[in-house]
Write a protein that holds these residues in place. Structure first.
Motif, mmCIF file in Angstrom:
data_model
loop_
_atom_site.group_PDB
_atom_site.id
_atom_site.type_symbol
_atom_site.label_atom_id
_atom_site.label_comp_id
_atom_site.label_asym_id
_atom_site.label_seq_id
_atom_site.Cartn_x
_atom_site.Cartn_y
_atom_site.Cartn_z
ATOM 1 N N SER A 576 0.860 -1.183 0.000
ATOM 2 C CA SER A 576 0.000 0.000 0.000
ATOM 3 C C SER A 576 0.894 1.230 0.000
ATOM 4 O O SER A 576 2.115 1.121 0.169
ATOM 5 N N ASP A 583 -4.017 3.427 2.589
ATOM 6 C CA ASP A 583 -4.250 2.477 1.497
ATOM 7 C C ASP A 583 -4.635 3.131 0.181
ATOM 8 O O ASP A 583 -4.959 2.438 -0.786
ATOM 9 N N ARG A 584 -4.604 4.470 0.116
ATOM 10 C CA ARG A 584 -4.959 5.159 -1.124
ATOM 11 C C ARG A 584 -3.961 6.278 -1.408
ATOM 12 O O ARG A 584 -3.442 6.921 -0.512
ATOM 13 N N ALA A 588 -1.143 5.128 -6.455
ATOM 14 C CA ALA A 588 -1.734 3.791 -6.338
ATOM 15 C C ALA A 588 -2.988 3.670 -7.200
ATOM 16 O O ALA A 588 -3.225 2.625 -7.823
ATOM 17 N N GLY A 606 -3.118 -5.514 -1.613
ATOM 18 C CA GLY A 606 -3.123 -4.501 -0.571
ATOM 19 C C GLY A 606 -2.061 -4.782 0.480
ATOM 20 O O GLY A 606 -1.175 -5.615 0.298
ATOM 21 N N PHE A 607 -2.152 -4.081 1.612
ATOM 22 C CA PHE A 607 -1.190 -4.269 2.690
ATOM 23 C C PHE A 607 -1.348 -5.666 3.285
ATOM 24 O O PHE A 607 -2.458 -6.089 3.624
#
Length: 745
Positions: A576, A583-584, A588, A606-607
């Protein structure tokens, strides 16, 4: 017992130094009127004859299974039993207790009749010889019947609380434990999980029958002198309060809060009167952080008097004492704001700090303190590192008073950093009086004020990235720890200090966690993960693991995949923009759009938390790290090598040093990240093309891939956490010796 048929019940008995009591316990279980069960005896490294007794019962009765494990405590032993259990229902019995002959029969009948998830019976206390007390002492459910699990949570705080909260005297449906385990290494483990069990349980049946006999023993782990583990109860109680508040039950939080605070205040009083060791001080500090987080709940708590609330606020905020220094090195890791330690939200610097804390718990050769970002989950996990003192703080508000202090101090030539993160902990750092304060990345200039107050000779910059030394940084740090020779050269290029002032401290990875698939279970996990992510067995999966930010070059990897016509070559991106905290990002989002043209050939995971990462490396055919900046080191590269995953990477910063001897494919960068921008490098073949060719060459040559996997595993052995710990200790001890020599720096 055949593998085809599961037993109806698994009974788990942790065994440690109970040679005198175990026979009575085992006989009471093997003599049950209900016989369809397995008895799992977990020998937790007991130093007496318990192991032989367990084996004897297994030889005598096929229902008995024995697990011999290294000593890890009651929680770890119970967890081992849970991992091995095959029964549709689970029961725990402590090895110094005993049960009635119809214990399992009655509990199981009640469970099945009610269609419940848990059955609870009454308990009788017995003396050390197993005889009833006079008069009898019984703990009975407040009311017999069938209840919703959440309905019984209020009874955790009544006169029969033990009946509801302990692990034993119950029969559980297996499903309650699918995603739940006891906190390893702690006591008061029942308090940590009981509320989570009832929260899940749709129905709980309580019966008044006395079926469990609890033996009162002087040697019980809950009846000993003040130890750091006494704070485990505070941790469990605080976590329970937070859980109730977070899940919309302020009524339950109000019931739980008085007990949590009274337990904490009692321990504060005992700590003041007791000889203060480093381990005790560390747990006290961690508990204070936990309780400070509960201060907002005090207002709505009628169970505490105004005087008690005043004491709560005082003990949650006051500066706690620290023990006198010993001959051990006292070392403080000063982390920037953003992520916590333990590294529950990821982060390379935070993970390295966690490795040091874990190794110090093993070897105890330094008094280690960690200053880092407050996080509720991390604070709860920090209790596992009993010999590390965690000083948590939230990023302080930049108030007017601090702004004025910054301006006035600048005019007086004694600057205070504009970010209060670096100014607020100074009183604590003074009380700590460490031998070494290590600036762990971030804004290294932020510790100027602390360095002036405590002496630059005790400050070392731990350089986690390319950082050119300077006269300004030389005023703060007398030494530097460098994660690669590349980083060391960059620092010395601008520092006025000599080469001896900068020591090499290569990063590490958890080699015990990151390893190839060594068992059928490991291989099955990797295969299941591959299928879950949507990859076929025939696919050649390339893994990228790391931050999805421009300098990591993921867009080049996506472009490379677009240059590969082979539909069996696929890409998995695990990461991420900023570990578990973000996460954004625009970049990304751009990667998602770029990948859309490649359809199902690209997956984004994702993470991924560190404990789950080994499965990703094991299911991949290769790992690619197309760094466009000067990558200072490469922890993910160590992890990939350790798992036997062949590596493709760019010739970037310190990456070649870490990959040396692994057979990794190193590629020149046709695009670099400098000063926050991407720019092309003339005369270098397009990186997307060279990555594509490297992937196809590796896919076409399984023998080469196998040789790279073998060489990578051997190369990764250089980066074990113990080596990291020892290297740091040697550097700091050596510098301290130089400092003590007349005329030393």
């Amino acid at each position: 017992m055949s593998e085809e048929k599961r037993p109806a019940v698994s009974v788990i008995v942790p065994v440690y130094k109970v040679e005198d009591c175990l026979p009575a316990c085992a006989e009471s279980l093997l003599g049950q009127t209900f016989t369809d069960f397995e008895l799992i005896l977990v020998d937790d490294g007991s130093p007496d004859g318990c192991g032989a007794l367990c084996d004897g019962y297994a030889a005598r009765d096929s229902r008995v299974k024995v697990i011999h494990r290294q000593n890890g405590g009651l929680s770890a032993a119970r967890n081992s039993g849970l991992d091995a259990a095959r029964g549709e229902a689970i029961a725990f019995v402590d090895a110094d207790d005993a049960v009635a002959p119809d214990y399992l029969e009655k509990l199981r009948a009640a469970l099945e009749k009610a269609g419940a998830d848990m059955a609870v019976c009454a308990v009788e206390d017995v003396d050390e010889a197993g005889a009833p007390l006079s008069p009898p002492v019984l703990t009975v459910p407040e009311e017999a019947g069938v209840f919703e699990g959440k309905e019984l949570l209020a009874r955790f705080f009544g006169p029969a609380s033990t009946c509801y909260t302990v692990a034993w005297n119950k029969l559980y449906r297996r499903k309650l434990w699918e995603n739940l385990r006891y906190p390893a290494g702690r006591i008061h483990e029942d308090d940590a999980v009981a509320h989570l069990l009832y929260w899940q349980a749709e129905k709980v049946v309580c019966i008044p029958d006395v079926l469990y006999f609890y033996r009162l023993r002087q040697g019980s782990i809950c009846r000993t002198e003040l130890r750091p583990s006494a704070f485990d109860g505070v941790d469990a109680a605080a976590a329970r309060c937070r859980f109730f508040a977070a899940h919309g039950r302020p009524d339950l939080a109000a019931l739980a809060l008085p007990g949590a605070w009274r337990r904490y205040l009692s321990l504060c009083a005992r700590c003041e009167a007791a000889p203060l060791t480093w381990a005790l001080a560390a747990r006290w500090q961690e508990a204070q952080a936990q309780m400070a987080g509960l201060l907002p709940l005090l207002k709505g708590c009628p169970g505490l008097s105004p005087r008690e609330k005043l004491g709560c606020r005082r003990w949650a905020k006051r500066a706690l004492p620290l023990p006198p220094k010993t001959d051990k090195l006292r070392v403080a890791l000063l982390l920037p704001p953003g992520l916590p330690v333990p590294a529950v939200k990821g982060g390379a610097v935070e993970t390295l700090a966690e490795h040091l804390a874990r190794q110090n718990g093993r070897f105890k050769e330094m008094e280690l303190a960690v200053l880092c970002q407050w996080d509720e989950e991390a604070a709860g996990e920090s209790a596992r590192f009993a010999d590390t003192l965690f000083y948590y703080q939230t990023p302080p508000a930049q108030d007017l008073a601090h702004r004025l202090a910054v301006r006035l101090s600048a005019l007086m030539g004694r600057p205070v950093h504009w970010n209060r993160w670096y100014a607020k902990p100074l009183p604590f750092l003074k009380r700590l009086d460490a031998d070494w304060y290590l600036g762990e990345g971030g804004d290294l200039s932020g510790w100027r004020q602390a360095s002036r107050a405590l002496g630059r000779g005790r400050f070392a910059a731990h350089l986690h990235g390319e950082t050119a030394g300077s006269a300004a940084l030389d005023e703060i740090y007398g030494r530097a720890l460098c994660i690669s020779e590349f980083v060391r050269r960059a620092w010395l290029s601008g520092s006025g200090e000599g080469p001896e002032s900068a020591a090499l401290l290569p990063n590490c990875a958890d080699i015990d966690l990151f390893h190839p698939a060594e068992s059928e279970a490991d291989a099955a996990e990797a295969a299941d993960l591959r299928a879950k992510l949507g990859f076929d067995k025939e696919d050649f999966v390339v893994l990228f693991c790391g931050r999805t930010s421009p300098e990591k070059g993921v867009h080049q990897l996506l472009a490379a995949l677009g240059n590969i016509p082979d539909e069996w070559v696929k890409l998995l991106v695990a990461g991420s923009p900023f570990f578990g905290a973000k996460d954004r990002s625009d970049y990304a989002d751009g990667l998602q759009k770029q990948a859309a043209a490649l359809g199902e050939r690209v997956k984004f995971a994702g993470f991924v938390p560190n404990p789950r990462l080994p499965g990703y490396y094991r299911m991949a055919n290769a790992a690619c790290f197309p760094a466009l900046w000067q990558e200072p080191a490469g922890i993910t590269a160590i992890e990939a090598m350790a798992c036997g995953c062949p590596v493709i990477a760019t010739e970037s910063g310190g990456l070649p040093e870490y990959l040396a001897g692994s057979g990794a494919i190193l590629l020149p960068r046709s695009e670099v990240w400098e000063d926050g921008q991407l720019r092309g490098v003339p005369g270098v073949p397009p990186l997307a093309d060279t990555i594509a060719r490297a992937i196809l060459a590796l896919k076409a040559d399984p023998a080469r891939a196998a040789a790279m996997a073998k060489a990578g595993r051997e190369a990764a052995g250089r980066y074990a956490p113990e080596t990291y710990y020892r290297t740091l200790l040697a550097a700091l001890e050596g510098w301290r010796t130089e400092r003590e020599i007349p005329g030393g720096a």
